[in-house]
Design a protein around this motif. Structure first.
Motif, PDB file in Angstrom:
ATOM      1  N   GLN A   1       0.798  -1.208   0.000  1.00 23.76           N
ATOM      2  CA  GLN A   1       0.000   0.000   0.000  1.00 23.76           C
ATOM      3  C   GLN A   1       0.840   1.271   0.000  1.00 23.76           C
ATOM      4  O   GLN A   1       0.303   2.355   0.042  1.00 23.76           O
ATOM      5  N   LEU A   2       2.158   1.156  -0.037  1.00 26.42           N
ATOM      6  CA  LEU A   2       3.009   2.330  -0.033  1.00 26.42           C
ATOM      7  C   LEU A   2       2.778   3.103  -1.323  1.00 26.42           C
ATOM      8  O   LEU A   2       3.039   2.609  -2.403  1.00 26.42           O
ATOM      9  N   PRO A   3       2.240   4.310  -1.211  1.00 25.37           N
ATOM     10  CA  PRO A   3       1.958   5.048  -2.439  1.00 25.37           C
ATOM     11  C   PRO A   3       3.235   5.589  -3.061  1.00 25.37           C
ATOM     12  O   PRO A   3       4.136   6.025  -2.369  1.00 25.37           O
ATOM     13  N   CYS A   4       3.328   5.516  -4.350  1.00 25.30           N
ATOM     14  CA  CYS A   4       4.441   6.113  -5.067  1.00 25.30           C
ATOM     15  C   CYS A   4       3.911   7.418  -5.625  1.00 25.30           C
ATOM     16  O   CYS A   4       2.778   7.490  -6.035  1.00 25.30           O
ATOM     17  N   HIS A   5       4.528   8.336  -5.568  1.00 23.94           N
ATOM     18  CA  HIS A   5       5.792   8.858  -5.134  1.00 23.94           C
ATOM     19  C   HIS A   5       5.642   9.345  -3.693  1.00 23.94           C
ATOM     20  O   HIS A   5       4.888  10.268  -3.438  1.00 23.94           O
ATOM     21  N   THR A   6       6.394   8.751  -2.802  1.00 26.80           N
ATOM     22  CA  THR A   6       6.345   9.066  -1.385  1.00 26.80           C
ATOM     23  C   THR A   6       7.726   9.490  -0.911  1.00 26.80           C
ATOM     24  O   THR A   6       8.706   8.837  -1.226  1.00 26.80           O
TER      25      THR A   6
ATOM     26  N   THR B   1      17.561   5.687  16.795  1.00 32.56           N
ATOM     27  CA  THR B   1      18.706   4.788  16.912  1.00 32.56           C
ATOM     28  C   THR B   1      19.971   5.636  16.867  1.00 32.56           C
ATOM     29  O   THR B   1      19.937   6.773  16.393  1.00 32.56           O
ATOM     30  N   PRO B   2      21.101   5.104  17.330  1.00 30.03           N
ATOM     31  CA  PRO B   2      22.356   5.867  17.240  1.00 30.03           C
ATOM     32  C   PRO B   2      22.685   6.260  15.795  1.00 30.03           C
ATOM     33  O   PRO B   2      23.227   7.328  15.547  1.00 30.03           O
ATOM     34  N   GLU B   3      22.318   5.409  14.842  1.00 28.32           N
ATOM     35  CA  GLU B   3      22.583   5.712  13.431  1.00 28.32           C
ATOM     36  C   GLU B   3      21.825   6.957  12.972  1.00 28.32           C
ATOM     37  O   GLU B   3      22.298   7.717  12.143  1.00 28.32           O
ATOM     38  N   ALA B   4      20.641   7.191  13.518  1.00 27.40           N
ATOM     39  CA  ALA B   4      19.818   8.323  13.099  1.00 27.40           C
ATOM     40  C   ALA B   4      20.172   9.618  13.811  1.00 27.40           C
ATOM     41  O   ALA B   4      19.773  10.690  13.369  1.00 27.40           O
ATOM     42  N   SER B   5      20.931   9.535  14.875  1.00 27.10           N
ATOM     43  CA  SER B   5      21.248  10.715  15.681  1.00 27.10           C
ATOM     44  C   SER B   5      21.991  11.764  14.859  1.00 27.10           C
ATOM     45  O   SER B   5      23.011  11.478  14.239  1.00 27.10           O
ATOM     46  N   GLY B   6      21.458  12.978  14.843  1.00 26.87           N
ATOM     47  CA  GLY B   6      22.093  14.080  14.141  1.00 26.87           C
ATOM     48  C   GLY B   6      21.962  14.032  12.637  1.00 26.87           C
ATOM     49  O   GLY B   6      22.610  14.784  11.929  1.00 26.87           O
ATOM     50  N   ARG B   7      21.125  13.166  12.140  1.00 21.37           N
ATOM     51  CA  ARG B   7      20.994  13.016  10.690  1.00 21.37           C
ATOM     52  C   ARG B   7      19.724  13.674  10.192  1.00 21.37           C
ATOM     53  O   ARG B   7      18.716  13.709  10.874  1.00 21.37           O
ATOM     54  N   PHE B   8      19.779  14.143   8.988  1.00 23.28           N
ATOM     55  CA  PHE B   8      18.596  14.582   8.251  1.00 23.28           C
ATOM     56  C   PHE B   8      18.696  13.867   6.920  1.00 23.28           C
ATOM     57  O   PHE B   8      19.565  14.162   6.109  1.00 23.28           O
ATOM     58  N   ARG B   9      17.852  12.854   6.753  1.00 21.07           N
ATOM     59  CA  ARG B   9      17.858  12.090   5.504  1.00 21.07           C
ATOM     60  C   ARG B   9      16.488  12.166   4.879  1.00 21.07           C
ATOM     61  O   ARG B   9      15.472  12.206   5.576  1.00 21.07           O
ATOM     62  N   LEU B  10      16.468  12.155   3.579  1.00 16.93           N
ATOM     63  CA  LEU B  10      15.217  12.182   2.853  1.00 16.93           C
ATOM     64  C   LEU B  10      15.264  11.081   1.799  1.00 16.93           C
ATOM     65  O   LEU B  10      16.199  11.026   1.004  1.00 16.93           O
ATOM     66  N   TRP B  11      14.273  10.187   1.857  1.00 18.95           N
ATOM     67  CA  TRP B  11      14.194   9.036   0.959  1.00 18.95           C
ATOM     68  C   TRP B  11      12.980   9.199   0.051  1.00 18.95           C
ATOM     69  O   TRP B  11      11.941   9.668   0.485  1.00 18.95           O
ATOM     70  N   LEU B  12      13.101   8.757  -1.189  1.00 18.88           N
ATOM     71  CA  LEU B  12      12.003   8.811  -2.146  1.00 18.88           C
ATOM     72  C   LEU B  12      11.650   7.395  -2.586  1.00 18.88           C
ATOM     73  O   LEU B  12      12.516   6.644  -3.028  1.00 18.88           O
ATOM     74  N   ALA B  13      10.379   7.044  -2.444  1.00 21.17           N
ATOM     75  CA  ALA B  13       9.882   5.756  -2.935  1.00 21.17           C
ATOM     76  C   ALA B  13       9.155   6.004  -4.249  1.00 21.17           C
ATOM     77  O   ALA B  13       8.263   6.847  -4.327  1.00 21.17           O
ATOM     78  N   THR B  14       9.573   5.293  -5.272  1.00 24.63           N
ATOM     79  CA  THR B  14       8.937   5.401  -6.586  1.00 24.63           C
ATOM     80  C   THR B  14       8.563   4.010  -7.078  1.00 24.63           C
ATOM     81  O   THR B  14       9.023   3.005  -6.541  1.00 24.63           O
ATOM     82  N   GLU B  15       7.767   3.987  -8.099  1.00 24.34           N
ATOM     83  CA  GLU B  15       7.346   2.712  -8.672  1.00 24.34           C
ATOM     84  C   GLU B  15       8.555   1.975  -9.224  1.00 24.34           C
ATOM     85  O   GLU B  15       9.409   2.559  -9.899  1.00 24.34           O
ATOM     86  N   ASN B  16       8.636   0.687  -8.921  1.00 22.88           N
ATOM     87  CA  ASN B  16       9.721  -0.139  -9.421  1.00 22.88           C
ATOM     88  C   ASN B  16       9.369  -0.599 -10.827  1.00 22.88           C
ATOM     89  O   ASN B  16       8.397  -1.303 -11.031  1.00 22.88           O
ATOM     90  N   LYS B  17      10.156  -0.186 -11.796  1.00 24.19           N
ATOM     91  CA  LYS B  17       9.888  -0.510 -13.210  1.00 24.19           C
ATOM     92  C   LYS B  17      10.207  -1.969 -13.558  1.00 24.19           C
ATOM     93  O   LYS B  17       9.945  -2.414 -14.652  1.00 24.19           O
TER      94      LYS B  17
ATOM     95  N   PRO C   1       8.473  -1.033  -3.892  1.00 26.26           N
ATOM     96  CA  PRO C   1       8.881   0.210  -4.556  1.00 26.26           C
ATOM     97  C   PRO C   1      10.397   0.364  -4.541  1.00 26.26           C
ATOM     98  O   PRO C   1      11.092  -0.255  -3.753  1.00 26.26           O
ATOM     99  N   LEU C   2      10.879   1.190  -5.432  1.00 32.09           N
ATOM    100  CA  LEU C   2      12.284   1.545  -5.470  1.00 32.09           C
ATOM    101  C   LEU C   2      12.471   2.680  -4.466  1.00 32.09           C
ATOM    102  O   LEU C   2      11.805   3.703  -4.549  1.00 32.09           O
ATOM    103  N   ILE C   3      13.355   2.499  -3.478  1.00 31.13           N
ATOM    104  CA  ILE C   3      13.585   3.517  -2.462  1.00 31.13           C
ATOM    105  C   ILE C   3      14.990   4.063  -2.652  1.00 31.13           C
ATOM    106  O   ILE C   3      15.964   3.325  -2.643  1.00 31.13           O
ATOM    107  N   GLU C   4      15.052   5.385  -2.836  1.00 28.54           N
ATOM    108  CA  GLU C   4      16.309   6.035  -3.175  1.00 28.54           C
ATOM    109  C   GLU C   4      16.596   7.168  -2.186  1.00 28.54           C
ATOM    110  O   GLU C   4      15.717   7.963  -1.857  1.00 28.54           O
ATOM    111  N   LEU C   5      17.837   7.251  -1.726  1.00 26.99           N
ATOM    112  CA  LEU C   5      18.253   8.320  -0.839  1.00 26.99           C
ATOM    113  C   LEU C   5      18.454   9.598  -1.653  1.00 26.99           C
ATOM    114  O   LEU C   5      19.241   9.619  -2.592  1.00 26.99           O
ATOM    115  N   ILE C   6      17.717  10.646  -1.283  1.00 24.86           N
ATOM    116  CA  ILE C   6      17.837  11.932  -1.965  1.00 24.86           C
ATOM    117  C   ILE C   6      18.860  12.819  -1.254  1.00 24.86           C
ATOM    118  O   ILE C   6      19.633  13.518  -1.886  1.00 24.86           O
ATOM    119  N   TRP C   7      18.864  12.786   0.094  1.00 22.79           N
ATOM    120  CA  TRP C   7      19.790  13.626   0.845  1.00 22.79           C
ATOM    121  C   TRP C   7      20.164  12.959   2.160  1.00 22.79           C
ATOM    122  O   TRP C   7      19.309  12.370   2.820  1.00 22.79           O
TER     123      TRP C   7
END
Length: 129
Positions: free
Chosen positions: A19-24, A64-80, A86-92
């Motif tokens: 149910q994960l909507p693309c583009h998320t 989690t310790p891995e997330a501490s101090g981080r700002f990450r943005l991920w994009l889920a798109t339709e997997n072709k 879905p295809l999940i890609e790190l944007i930042w």
């Protein structure tokens, strides 16, 4: 135990990732992090990519310790590749890219992946001649 960030994002967003909507867009945040930057980013991106272009922008608590101090943005798109996942890609990623992103950089990165022909006006890349 979650074996990858993709699996974490899928299960954190919804137990049934069909149910994960693309583009998320997903923004994992430490629980201690204030949501001001994520909220501002969310508002600005929805103004540029209103639904149905972006279906959702979701801040996800990720303490989690891995997330501490981080700002990450991920994009889920339709997997072709005809996969239901879905295809999940790190944007930042703040830690690997040396700081918080300029909003125009986020807009350009998202646009290049989901609407390559969209003009971003004054936020668009300047071409070098």
């Amino acid at each position: 135990m979650v074996s990858s960030i993709n699996e974490y994002l899928l299960t954190a967003y919804t137990p049934d990732h069909d149910q994960l909507p693309c583009h998320t867009l997903m923004i994992p945040l430490p629980a201690i992090c204030r949501l001001h930057r994520a909220s501002w980013t969310q508002t600005e991106l929805f103004l540029t990519f209103p639904p149905p272009v972006l279906k959702s922008i979701t801040p996800i608590p990720h303490d989690t310790p891995e997330a501490s101090g981080r700002f990450r943005l991920w994009l889920a798109t339709e997997n072709k590749n005809h996969s239901k996942d879905p295809l999940i890609e790190l944007i930042w990623d703040r830690k690997t890219q040396g700081g918080f992103p300029e909003l125009k950089d986020l807009k350009q990165g998202i646009r290049d992946r989901i609407q390559p022909n969209l003009s971003l006006g004054h936020s668009d890349k300047k071409t070098k001649e």
